[in-house]
Design an enzyme around this catalytic site. Structure first.
Site, PDB file in Angstrom:
ATOM      1  N   ARG A 152     -28.190  -1.012   3.272  1.00 24.87           N
ATOM      2  CA  ARG A 152     -26.995  -1.736   3.747  1.00 24.87           C
ATOM      3  C   ARG A 152     -26.678  -2.911   2.823  1.00 24.87           C
ATOM      4  O   ARG A 152     -25.510  -3.210   2.564  1.00 24.87           O
ATOM      5  CB  ARG A 152     -27.214  -2.226   5.180  1.00 24.87           C
ATOM      6  CG  ARG A 152     -27.111  -1.073   6.186  1.00 24.87           C
ATOM      7  CD  ARG A 152     -27.740  -1.425   7.512  1.00 24.87           C
ATOM      8  NE  ARG A 152     -27.139  -2.581   8.139  1.00 24.87           N
ATOM      9  CZ  ARG A 152     -27.765  -3.342   9.026  1.00 24.87           C
ATOM     10  NH1 ARG A 152     -28.993  -3.086   9.401  1.00 24.87           N
ATOM     11  NH2 ARG A 152     -27.139  -4.380   9.560  1.00 24.87           N
TER      12      ARG A 152
ATOM     13  N   ARG B 158     -14.292  -3.732   5.043  1.00 27.44           N
ATOM     14  CA  ARG B 158     -15.591  -3.550   4.397  1.00 27.44           C
ATOM     15  C   ARG B 158     -15.448  -3.213   2.921  1.00 27.44           C
ATOM     16  O   ARG B 158     -16.414  -3.141   2.195  1.00 27.44           O
ATOM     17  CB  ARG B 158     -16.247  -2.356   5.014  1.00 27.44           C
ATOM     18  CG  ARG B 158     -17.354  -2.429   6.038  1.00 27.44           C
ATOM     19  CD  ARG B 158     -18.222  -3.568   6.055  1.00 27.44           C
ATOM     20  NE  ARG B 158     -19.548  -3.258   6.476  1.00 27.44           N
ATOM     21  CZ  ARG B 158     -19.994  -3.392   7.721  1.00 27.44           C
ATOM     22  NH1 ARG B 158     -19.229  -3.835   8.674  1.00 27.44           N
ATOM     23  NH2 ARG B 158     -21.248  -3.122   8.000  1.00 27.44           N
TER      24      ARG B 158
ATOM     25  N   ARG C 121     -34.141  -8.730  15.046  1.00 26.13           N
ATOM     26  CA  ARG C 121     -32.967  -8.692  15.945  1.00 26.13           C
ATOM     27  C   ARG C 121     -33.182  -7.737  17.118  1.00 26.13           C
ATOM     28  O   ARG C 121     -33.758  -6.672  16.967  1.00 26.13           O
ATOM     29  CB  ARG C 121     -31.735  -8.245  15.160  1.00 26.13           C
ATOM     30  CG  ARG C 121     -30.532  -8.004  16.080  1.00 26.13           C
ATOM     31  CD  ARG C 121     -29.244  -7.933  15.348  1.00 26.13           C
ATOM     32  NE  ARG C 121     -29.205  -6.876  14.351  1.00 26.13           N
ATOM     33  CZ  ARG C 121     -28.214  -6.736  13.484  1.00 26.13           C
ATOM     34  NH1 ARG C 121     -27.201  -7.584  13.491  1.00 26.13           N
ATOM     35  NH2 ARG C 121     -28.232  -5.769  12.601  1.00 26.13           N
TER      36      ARG C 121
ATOM     37  N   LYS D 114     -22.573 -12.838  11.580  1.00 28.07           N
ATOM     38  CA  LYS D 114     -21.157 -12.611  11.916  1.00 28.07           C
ATOM     39  C   LYS D 114     -20.982 -12.320  13.412  1.00 28.07           C
ATOM     40  O   LYS D 114     -20.137 -12.916  14.071  1.00 28.07           O
ATOM     41  CB  LYS D 114     -20.582 -11.430  11.102  1.00 28.07           C
ATOM     42  CG  LYS D 114     -20.688 -11.613   9.594  1.00 28.07           C
ATOM     43  CD  LYS D 114     -20.124 -10.420   8.844  1.00 28.07           C
ATOM     44  CE  LYS D 114     -20.821  -9.108   9.085  1.00 28.07           C
ATOM     45  NZ  LYS D 114     -22.222  -9.051   8.597  1.00 28.07           N
TER      46      LYS D 114
ATOM     47  N   ARG E 159     -31.766  -2.000  16.842  1.00 29.06           N
ATOM     48  CA  ARG E 159     -30.803  -1.067  16.259  1.00 29.06           C
ATOM     49  C   ARG E 159     -31.501  -0.082  15.326  1.00 29.06           C
ATOM     50  O   ARG E 159     -32.413  -0.461  14.591  1.00 29.06           O
ATOM     51  CB  ARG E 159     -29.729  -1.854  15.484  1.00 29.06           C
ATOM     52  CG  ARG E 159     -28.576  -2.270  16.362  1.00 29.06           C
ATOM     53  CD  ARG E 159     -27.582  -3.169  15.694  1.00 29.06           C
ATOM     54  NE  ARG E 159     -27.159  -2.808  14.345  1.00 29.06           N
ATOM     55  CZ  ARG E 159     -26.274  -3.502  13.646  1.00 29.06           C
ATOM     56  NH1 ARG E 159     -25.710  -4.582  14.182  1.00 29.06           N
ATOM     57  NH2 ARG E 159     -25.945  -3.138  12.434  1.00 29.06           N
TER      58      ARG E 159
HETATM   59  P1  AP5 Z   1     -26.022 -11.006  13.670  1.00 27.75           P
HETATM   60  O1  AP5 Z   1     -25.080 -11.998  14.227  1.00 27.75           O
HETATM   61  O2  AP5 Z   1     -26.296  -9.765  14.461  1.00 27.75           O
HETATM   62  O3  AP5 Z   1     -25.637 -10.659  12.143  1.00 27.75           O
HETATM   63  P2  AP5 Z   1     -24.418  -9.843  11.551  1.00 27.75           P
HETATM   64  O4  AP5 Z   1     -23.902 -10.583  10.367  1.00 27.75           O
HETATM   65  O5  AP5 Z   1     -23.419  -9.506  12.616  1.00 27.75           O
HETATM   66  O6  AP5 Z   1     -25.194  -8.562  11.057  1.00 27.75           O
HETATM   67  P3  AP5 Z   1     -24.917  -7.018  11.224  1.00 27.75           P
HETATM   68  O7  AP5 Z   1     -26.202  -6.335  10.817  1.00 27.75           O
HETATM   69  O8  AP5 Z   1     -24.406  -6.675  12.595  1.00 27.75           O
HETATM   70  O9  AP5 Z   1     -23.853  -6.761  10.172  1.00 27.75           O
HETATM   71  P4  AP5 Z   1     -23.500  -5.453   9.549  1.00 27.75           P
HETATM   72  O10 AP5 Z   1     -22.236  -5.806   8.905  1.00 27.75           O
HETATM   73  O11 AP5 Z   1     -24.538  -4.837   8.696  1.00 27.75           O
HETATM   74  O12 AP5 Z   1     -23.438  -4.419  10.808  1.00 27.75           O
HETATM   75  P5  AP5 Z   1     -22.223  -3.790  11.603  1.00 27.75           P
HETATM   76  O13 AP5 Z   1     -22.629  -3.713  13.013  1.00 27.75           O
HETATM   77  O14 AP5 Z   1     -20.931  -4.413  11.241  1.00 27.75           O
HETATM   78  O15 AP5 Z   1     -27.409 -11.778  13.416  1.00 27.75           O
HETATM   79  C1  AP5 Z   1     -28.545 -11.120  12.913  1.00 27.75           C
HETATM   80  C2  AP5 Z   1     -29.809 -11.692  13.567  1.00 27.75           C
HETATM   81  O16 AP5 Z   1     -29.985 -13.047  13.167  1.00 27.75           O
HETATM   82  C3  AP5 Z   1     -29.790 -11.725  15.107  1.00 27.75           C
HETATM   83  O17 AP5 Z   1     -31.068 -11.429  15.575  1.00 27.75           O
HETATM   84  C4  AP5 Z   1     -29.417 -13.185  15.455  1.00 27.75           C
HETATM   85  O18 AP5 Z   1     -30.002 -13.571  16.690  1.00 27.75           O
HETATM   86  C5  AP5 Z   1     -29.997 -13.945  14.276  1.00 27.75           C
HETATM   87  N1  AP5 Z   1     -29.194 -15.084  13.846  1.00 27.75           N
HETATM   88  C6  AP5 Z   1     -27.837 -15.122  13.677  1.00 27.75           C
HETATM   89  N2  AP5 Z   1     -27.447 -16.329  13.220  1.00 27.75           N
HETATM   90  C7  AP5 Z   1     -28.584 -17.060  13.076  1.00 27.75           C
HETATM   91  C8  AP5 Z   1     -28.835 -18.391  12.615  1.00 27.75           C
HETATM   92  N3  AP5 Z   1     -27.848 -19.184  12.175  1.00 27.75           N
HETATM   93  N4  AP5 Z   1     -30.109 -18.821  12.603  1.00 27.75           N
HETATM   94  C9  AP5 Z   1     -31.133 -18.010  12.990  1.00 27.75           C
HETATM   95  N5  AP5 Z   1     -30.964 -16.747  13.432  1.00 27.75           N
HETATM   96  C10 AP5 Z   1     -29.695 -16.269  13.464  1.00 27.75           C
HETATM   97  O19 AP5 Z   1     -22.187  -2.319  10.961  1.00 27.75           O
HETATM   98  C11 AP5 Z   1     -23.214  -1.371  11.190  1.00 27.75           C
HETATM   99  C12 AP5 Z   1     -22.842  -0.056  10.543  1.00 27.75           C
HETATM  100  O20 AP5 Z   1     -21.631   0.462  11.126  1.00 27.75           O
HETATM  101  C13 AP5 Z   1     -22.527  -0.128   9.030  1.00 27.75           C
HETATM  102  O21 AP5 Z   1     -23.693  -0.026   8.237  1.00 27.75           O
HETATM  103  C14 AP5 Z   1     -21.584   1.067   8.854  1.00 27.75           C
HETATM  104  O22 AP5 Z   1     -22.300   2.280   8.812  1.00 27.75           O
HETATM  105  C15 AP5 Z   1     -20.767   1.052  10.149  1.00 27.75           C
HETATM  106  N6  AP5 Z   1     -19.541   0.236  10.014  1.00 27.75           N
HETATM  107  C16 AP5 Z   1     -19.242  -0.910  10.698  1.00 27.75           C
HETATM  108  N7  AP5 Z   1     -18.038  -1.370  10.333  1.00 27.75           N
HETATM  109  C17 AP5 Z   1     -17.559  -0.514   9.390  1.00 27.75           C
HETATM  110  C18 AP5 Z   1     -16.367  -0.471   8.617  1.00 27.75           C
HETATM  111  N8  AP5 Z   1     -15.422  -1.415   8.709  1.00 27.75           N
HETATM  112  N9  AP5 Z   1     -16.218   0.549   7.726  1.00 27.75           N
HETATM  113  C19 AP5 Z   1     -17.143   1.507   7.603  1.00 27.75           C
HETATM  114  N10 AP5 Z   1     -18.304   1.529   8.301  1.00 27.75           N
HETATM  115  C20 AP5 Z   1     -18.499   0.518   9.195  1.00 27.75           C
END
Ligand code: AP5
Length: 213
Positions: free
Chosen positions: A168, A85, A124, A13, A157
């Site tokens: 997660r 979420r 990552r 994402k 991270r």
């Molecule tokens: P990446 O693009 O970083 O993946 P992502 O889907 O963004 O994964 P996240 O782990 O960031 O999602 P998340 O929802 O768990 O975390 P968030 O930060 O929102 O890609 C991942 C890896 O793969 C990278 O190394 C990239 O290079 C590689 N890659 C990508 N695409 C690829 C492809 N096509 N081919 C090969 N490699 C690829 O949330 C973190 C924490 O914050 C949560 O756990 C929660 O505690 C809190 N939080 C955030 N938002 C909320 C909310 N709305 N409500 C409550 N708590 C929240």
């Protein structure tokens, strides 16, 4: 244009949202990036959020919704990454947009398998300055440990450890996956196979966004 990227942790994402934001010229709003910045700056919100992030759980809805209010009022659209979420956040988002006379145009569900997700998250690396996303094998920087864009230091991270990744994924299945049906019922959901190279994923998304520009 107002779009949401929905999908499990590691589906890509953030990677896609950063590229889409440059191509479509609309702001990328990542609740994860905003919360991590609050933690880094040791703000009151950051101090409250840290324990939930480190445990792989969700930060309480009222904190996240309050944090997003000013961003959501933007007239020029946005790409939401990591929000909503759960059902409560999705309903709050619809209500806020409705009050402003706006609406979500499309929700892209990035579907990726568990094996792919675990490989992506454990390799990552993130830039400590500009939040650019890398992967030690799939998307490595030119110089190990250094961001190509701003020369910032790359870090892993704190929630990308095996146990936290598992937690997660559980939270995603229990809370967030229900939104697939929520947006399907609204006729806004587009399924995207994210188990492949990033170029193919963005190509599919851009084909669909043409209908909304
Ligand atoms: P990446 O693009 O970083 O993946 P992502 O889907 O963004 O994964 P996240 O782990 O960031 O999602 P998340 O929802 O768990 O975390 P968030 O930060 O929102 O890609 C991942 C890896 O793969 C990278 O190394 C990239 O290079 C590689 N890659 C990508 N695409 C690829 C492809 N096509 N081919 C090969 N490699 C690829 O949330 C973190 C924490 O914050 C949560 O756990 C929660 O505690 C809190 N939080 C955030 N938002 C909320 C909310 N709305 N409500 C409550 N708590 C929240």
């Amino acid at each position: 244009m107002r779009i949401i990227l929905l999908g499990p942790p590691g589906a890509g994402k953030g990677t896609q949202a950063k590229n889409l934001s440059e191509i479509l010229k609309i702001v990328h709003i990542s609740t994860g990036d905003i919360l991590r910045e609050e933690v880094k700056n040791n703000t009151a919100l950051g101090q409250q959020a840290k324990k939930y992030i480190d445990a792989g759980g969700l930060v309480p809805d009222d904190l996240v919704i309050q944090m997003l209010k000013t961003w959501l009022g933007r007239k020029d659209g946005f790409i939401l990454d990591g929000f909503p979420r759960n059902l409560n956040q999705a309903q709050a988002l619809d209500k806020l947009l409705d009050e402003a006379g706006n609406k979500i145009d499309a929700v892209f569900y990035l579907d990726a398998s568990e094996a792919v997700i675990i490989g992506r998250l454990s390799g990552r690396r993130i830039c400590s300055q500009c939040q650019a996303i890398y992967h030690i094998q799939n998307m490595p920087p030119k110089i190990e440990g250094i961001c190509d864009k701003c020369q910032g230091r790359l870090y892993q991270r704190s929630d990308d450890q095996e146990e936290t990744i598992k937690r997660r994924l559980e939270v995603y299945l229990k809370e967030t996956a229900t939104l697939i049906d929520y947006y399907k019922r609204q006729g806004k959901l587009y399924y995207i196979n994210a188990d492949r190279q990033a170029e193919g994923v963005i190509e599919d998304i851009l084909k669909i966004t043409k209908n909304f520009s």
